[in-house]
Structure formats: C-alpha cells, structure tokens
Design a protein around this motif. Structure first.
Motif, PDB file in Angstrom:
ATOM      1  N   CYS A 178     -10.547  -7.618   8.835  1.00  0.00           N
ATOM      2  CA  CYS A 178     -11.633  -7.024   9.626  1.00  0.00           C
ATOM      3  C   CYS A 178     -12.962  -7.183   8.874  1.00  0.00           C
ATOM      4  CB  CYS A 178     -11.296  -5.561   9.927  1.00  0.00           C
ATOM      5  SG  CYS A 178     -12.283  -4.837  11.247  1.00  0.00           S
ATOM      6  N   SER A 179     -13.594  -6.087   8.447  1.00  0.00           N
ATOM      7  CA  SER A 179     -14.856  -6.214   7.724  1.00  0.00           C
ATOM      8  C   SER A 179     -14.666  -6.987   6.424  1.00  0.00           C
ATOM      9  CB  SER A 179     -15.448  -4.834   7.427  1.00  0.00           C
ATOM     10  OG  SER A 179     -14.607  -4.106   6.552  1.00  0.00           O
ATOM     11  N   GLY A 180     -13.483  -6.848   5.805  1.00  0.00           N
ATOM     12  CA  GLY A 180     -13.199  -7.613   4.593  1.00  0.00           C
ATOM     13  C   GLY A 180     -13.196  -9.102   4.848  1.00  0.00           C
ATOM     14  N   ALA A 181     -12.760  -9.517   6.033  1.00  0.00           N
ATOM     15  CA  ALA A 181     -12.799 -10.929   6.401  1.00  0.00           C
ATOM     16  C   ALA A 181     -14.241 -11.396   6.581  1.00  0.00           C
ATOM     17  CB  ALA A 181     -12.004 -11.160   7.683  1.00  0.00           C
ATOM     18  N   ASP A 182     -15.040 -10.589   7.271  1.00  0.00           N
ATOM     19  CA  ASP A 182     -16.437 -10.960   7.476  1.00  0.00           C
ATOM     20  C   ASP A 182     -17.189 -11.056   6.149  1.00  0.00           C
ATOM     21  OD1 ASP A 182     -15.917 -10.946  10.186  1.00  0.00           O
ATOM     22  OD2 ASP A 182     -16.673  -8.907  10.487  1.00  0.00           O
ATOM     23  N   HIS A 183     -16.974 -10.073   5.270  1.00  0.00           N
ATOM     24  CA  HIS A 183     -17.623 -10.119   3.962  1.00  0.00           C
ATOM     25  C   HIS A 183     -17.196 -11.365   3.186  1.00  0.00           C
ATOM     26  CE1 HIS A 183     -18.061  -5.458   4.129  1.00  0.00           C
ATOM     27  NE2 HIS A 183     -19.068  -6.066   4.727  1.00  0.00           N
ATOM     28  N   SER A 184     -15.927 -11.736   3.323  1.00  0.00           N
ATOM     29  CA  SER A 184     -15.406 -12.893   2.582  1.00  0.00           C
ATOM     30  C   SER A 184     -16.120 -14.176   2.983  1.00  0.00           C
ATOM     31  CB  SER A 184     -13.899 -13.044   2.817  1.00  0.00           C
ATOM     32  OG  SER A 184     -13.172 -11.970   2.255  1.00  0.00           O
ATOM     33  N   VAL A 185     -16.207 -14.440   4.279  1.00  0.00           N
ATOM     34  CA  VAL A 185     -16.790 -15.712   4.705  1.00  0.00           C
ATOM     35  C   VAL A 185     -18.305 -15.726   4.502  1.00  0.00           C
ATOM     36  CG1 VAL A 185     -17.100 -15.102   7.145  1.00  0.00           C
ATOM     37  CG2 VAL A 185     -16.770 -17.485   6.491  1.00  0.00           C
ATOM     38  N   ILE A 186     -18.954 -14.589   4.709  1.00  0.00           N
ATOM     39  CA  ILE A 186     -20.408 -14.543   4.513  1.00  0.00           C
ATOM     40  C   ILE A 186     -20.733 -14.752   3.032  1.00  0.00           C
ATOM     41  CG2 ILE A 186     -22.450 -13.067   4.637  1.00  0.00           C
ATOM     42  CD1 ILE A 186     -21.132 -11.779   7.145  1.00  0.00           C
ATOM     43  N   TYR A 187     -19.945 -14.129   2.147  1.00  0.00           N
ATOM     44  CA  TYR A 187     -20.200 -14.332   0.723  1.00  0.00           C
ATOM     45  C   TYR A 187     -19.880 -15.764   0.297  1.00  0.00           C
ATOM     46  CZ  TYR A 187     -20.365 -14.077  -4.262  1.00  0.00           C
ATOM     47  OH  TYR A 187     -20.710 -14.349  -5.560  1.00  0.00           O
ATOM     48  N   ALA A 188     -18.792 -16.319   0.820  1.00  0.00           N
ATOM     49  CA  ALA A 188     -18.383 -17.672   0.435  1.00  0.00           C
ATOM     50  C   ALA A 188     -19.469 -18.693   0.700  1.00  0.00           C
ATOM     51  CB  ALA A 188     -17.105 -18.065   1.173  1.00  0.00           C
ATOM     52  N   ALA A 189     -20.368 -18.391   1.638  1.00  0.00           N
ATOM     53  CA  ALA A 189     -21.455 -19.317   1.957  1.00  0.00           C
ATOM     54  C   ALA A 189     -22.422 -19.478   0.792  1.00  0.00           C
ATOM     55  CB  ALA A 189     -22.204 -18.827   3.190  1.00  0.00           C
ATOM     56  N   SER A 190     -22.445 -18.502  -0.124  1.00  0.00           N
ATOM     57  CA  SER A 190     -23.474 -18.502  -1.168  1.00  0.00           C
ATOM     58  C   SER A 190     -22.945 -18.784  -2.562  1.00  0.00           C
ATOM     59  CB  SER A 190     -24.172 -17.130  -1.181  1.00  0.00           C
ATOM     60  OG  SER A 190     -23.257 -16.113  -1.578  1.00  0.00           O
ATOM     61  N   ASP A 191     -21.627 -18.966  -2.719  1.00  0.00           N
ATOM     62  CA  ASP A 191     -21.076 -19.070  -4.070  1.00  0.00           C
ATOM     63  C   ASP A 191     -19.985 -20.142  -4.121  1.00  0.00           C
ATOM     64  OD1 ASP A 191     -19.978 -18.719  -6.615  1.00  0.00           O
ATOM     65  OD2 ASP A 191     -20.139 -16.526  -6.528  1.00  0.00           O
ATOM     66  N   PRO A 192     -20.255 -21.267  -4.765  1.00  0.00           N
ATOM     67  CA  PRO A 192     -19.253 -22.344  -4.822  1.00  0.00           C
ATOM     68  C   PRO A 192     -18.025 -21.992  -5.653  1.00  0.00           C
ATOM     69  CG  PRO A 192     -21.174 -22.887  -6.167  1.00  0.00           C
ATOM     70  CD  PRO A 192     -21.531 -21.659  -5.397  1.00  0.00           C
ATOM     71  N   VAL A 205     -26.815 -13.786  16.158  1.00  0.00           N
ATOM     72  CA  VAL A 205     -25.575 -13.428  15.469  1.00  0.00           C
ATOM     73  C   VAL A 205     -24.656 -14.640  15.380  1.00  0.00           C
ATOM     74  CG1 VAL A 205     -23.526 -11.951  15.510  1.00  0.00           C
ATOM     75  CG2 VAL A 205     -25.752 -11.024  16.204  1.00  0.00           C
ATOM     76  N   ARG A 206     -24.526 -15.356  16.502  1.00  0.00           N
ATOM     77  CA  ARG A 206     -23.695 -16.566  16.504  1.00  0.00           C
ATOM     78  C   ARG A 206     -24.216 -17.583  15.472  1.00  0.00           C
ATOM     79  NH1 ARG A 206     -20.318 -19.061  20.361  1.00  0.00           N
ATOM     80  NH2 ARG A 206     -20.854 -17.479  21.910  1.00  0.00           N
ATOM     81  N   ALA A 207     -25.538 -17.763  15.423  1.00  0.00           N
ATOM     82  CA  ALA A 207     -26.124 -18.721  14.479  1.00  0.00           C
ATOM     83  C   ALA A 207     -25.888 -18.270  13.034  1.00  0.00           C
ATOM     84  CB  ALA A 207     -27.617 -18.877  14.750  1.00  0.00           C
ATOM     85  N   PHE A 208     -25.969 -16.970  12.794  1.00  0.00           N
ATOM     86  CA  PHE A 208     -25.733 -16.442  11.441  1.00  0.00           C
ATOM     87  C   PHE A 208     -24.301 -16.724  10.998  1.00  0.00           C
ATOM     88  CE2 PHE A 208     -24.183 -12.939   8.756  1.00  0.00           C
ATOM     89  CZ  PHE A 208     -25.064 -13.020   7.688  1.00  0.00           C
ATOM     90  N   LEU A 209     -23.335 -16.461  11.880  1.00  0.00           N
ATOM     91  CA  LEU A 209     -21.939 -16.708  11.531  1.00  0.00           C
ATOM     92  C   LEU A 209     -21.662 -18.199  11.382  1.00  0.00           C
ATOM     93  CD1 LEU A 209     -20.166 -14.113  13.864  1.00  0.00           C
ATOM     94  CD2 LEU A 209     -20.386 -14.003  11.373  1.00  0.00           C
ATOM     95  N   GLU A 210     -22.209 -18.996  12.284  1.00  0.00           N
ATOM     96  CA  GLU A 210     -22.007 -20.438  12.187  1.00  0.00           C
ATOM     97  C   GLU A 210     -22.565 -20.974  10.870  1.00  0.00           C
ATOM     98  OE1 GLU A 210     -22.276 -23.920  15.378  1.00  0.00           O
ATOM     99  OE2 GLU A 210     -24.262 -23.142  14.858  1.00  0.00           O
TER     100      GLU A 210
END
Length: 301
Positions: free
Chosen positions: A123-137, A217-222
C-alpha cells in the motif's frame, strides 16, 4: 533448541538514531552450498501506520523466508511509526518518508558497507518504494504490493461489464435503487454531472477531485516509474482482488503508463480472492513463495 531467527537484532538508524529497525541476517546456506555472493539488502517499509511486523505479521514472514535464502533483511519503522521518533523538521508526510528511506540506506552503507538495496512495501509502503527508487540508483529492485495505479479503459471495461451481468444490478435498477436513477434525476433538473448538492452551488463541491487519474498525479507516478527504470531497477508487483475499486486486472500498471517500456524488468501477478493484507495462511504462503522465487532469479545488477 536454538531458534534459527535468534540472530535478529535491533538497529538504530538515521543521523539522530531516531529510526528503529530489526535486521534478520542471512542464514548460513544448507547442504554445504556456497553463500550468496554480495546479495542486496532488503528493506521492508511500513504498510500505512502499521508497526514494522506488518499486517498479520506479514513482514516477519517475508524477512525470515528471505533470510533463509541468503538475503539480509531490515524491517524498519519510519518516523512517527512503531518505535521510531517523529521528525522535528516539519516535513510533509511524503517528504518525511523519502528522507527516512534515504537515512536508512545511508546508515546501512556507512555501517555495513551496503551498496545495493531492494525496497519492499504494501500500500503506502509500495508507493514510497517506487517514488524513492526514482531518486537513488542504489535501489536495484522494488517489490510493490497493491501500489497506487490509475484506472484505465481496461479497468472500466471490466468493472462495468461485470456489473451489467450482475443480477443484483438489474434488480436495483428495476427497484429504483441504482445510482443511475440519481444521475437521471439530476440531469432532468438541469444539474450537470458531478455537481455537488450544497445549496448555492458550493464552489468547493464543484471542484474536480484530485484522484490517481488526475493528469498531474498520473504524470508524477509515470515519472517515478520511468526514473526508477532508468536507474536499472527491477520490479515485482502483486495486485489483490480486494482492491477492486483501484485495480481489477493484471496488466493495469503497463496500461496506465503506456509510454514506459518495462523491457522484461517487470513481473506482475494478480491474486484473485485475496484480501489487501494477505490475511489467510494460504495467501501469505503464496506471496512469500512468489517473492522468494523472484528474488532468487532476479539477477540484480
């Protein structure tokens, strides 16, 4: 008899040691096999406001199963949750969660020389995971359990076709109880679709709701998925039928972001007759088995 999980240990993380986590170290390989070479560190994030054990102790089950496969695992409480202190910098909730994740990885790198991590969350843990992954290799993989996905044409096709075939739907229409009757009444009185009921035409009620389908929101997630892919992250996504109001078919993630090319780096499974928190033993075992197979075969960079 000594428990195979007796080595679990508490760890304080972050600049002020305000975050609390529990590490389940990898168990020695059985049958004389060689230990896994330089495995990534798995970090399991909070699901909503639930303590780091996870709903129905799901995070404990995942951590101990992956430990048996040679992966070190950290179950962490983000700031203000479980045993972790709240942040004092006034950060917005999402900003605070992302800062906590970075502090966690930084601590693991500084104290345990960790260079690669797999983020996992429900749930929120999934959203935090993918959003964070965008910024950290350093994030080489993400396991997303019921992440937020915009609804698509395919979603609505399945949603409404199922209701058209439902006996209850036709019964409600015949008895005047179906929402379609309210819509028709409002249109008959000249009210536009979606107008609020507040007297005087309340402007707040008339504003469009900010949903996952909102263009920004869609653009942010994409963008988050695209940048995580650009960093080389691999994806495992599990959707449950319990979240039918949000997603209802297996390919919805790809269809929601057609401009993205996952290029073989995404595995999606749709769990029918499974609730959002994997309550039953059978659903937990199915999930744990899937995660173990994916982790074992992923070949992280």
């Amino acid at each position: 008899m000594t428990s195979p999980h007796a080595a679990e240990q508490t760890l304080l993380l972050g600049p002020a040691n305000g975050l609390v986590g529990v590490i389940t170290p990898p168990l020695p390989p059985a049958n004389g096999q060689a230990p896994r070479e330089d495995p990534p560190f798995v970090i399991i994030l909070n699901a909503g406001i639930i303590h780091r054990v996870g709903p129905n102790r799901l995070h404990v089950s995942l951590a101990r199963a992956l430990s048996a496969d040679g992966f070190p695992v950290l179950r962490v409480d983000l700031s203000g949750l479980g045993d972790s202190q709240g942040r004092e910098d006034g950060s917005a909730p999402l900003d605070a969660a992302l800062a906590d994740i970075r502090d966690t990885i930084d601590t693991l790198q500084a104290t345990r020389q960790v260079k690669r991590v797999v983020l996992m969350g429900l749930c929120s843990g999934a959203d935090h995971s993918v959003i964070y992954a965008a910024s950290d290799p350093r994030v080489v993989g993400v396991v997303l359990l019921d992440p937020s996905i915009p609804r698509t044409k395919g979603y609505y096709l399945k949603h409404y076709s199922g209701r058209l075939l439902s006996l209850r739907t036709w019964k409600n229409v015949a008895l005047g109880r179906h929402p379609v009757w309210q819509l028709l009444k409002r249109r008959a009185h000249g009210a536009p679709v979606g107008e609020g009921d507040a007297a005087g035409g309340d402007m707040a009620a008339a504003r469009p709701a900010v949903t996952l389908e909102h263009p920004e929101v869609r653009a942010f997630l994409e963008n988050a998925y695209g940048r995580a892919l650009g960093n080389g992250a691999l994806f495992l996504t599990v959707l449950t039928s319990d979240r039918e109001r949000q997603h209802n078919y297996r390919r919805q993630l790809q269809d929601a972001f057609p401009a993205l090319d996952f290029n073989g780096r995404l595995l999606i499974e749709y769990f029918e007759r499974c609730d959002h928190t994997f309550t039953t033993l059978a659903s937990q075992q199915r999930l744990v088995g899937l995660v173990r197979r994916w982790m074992g075969a992923a070949g992280f960079r």
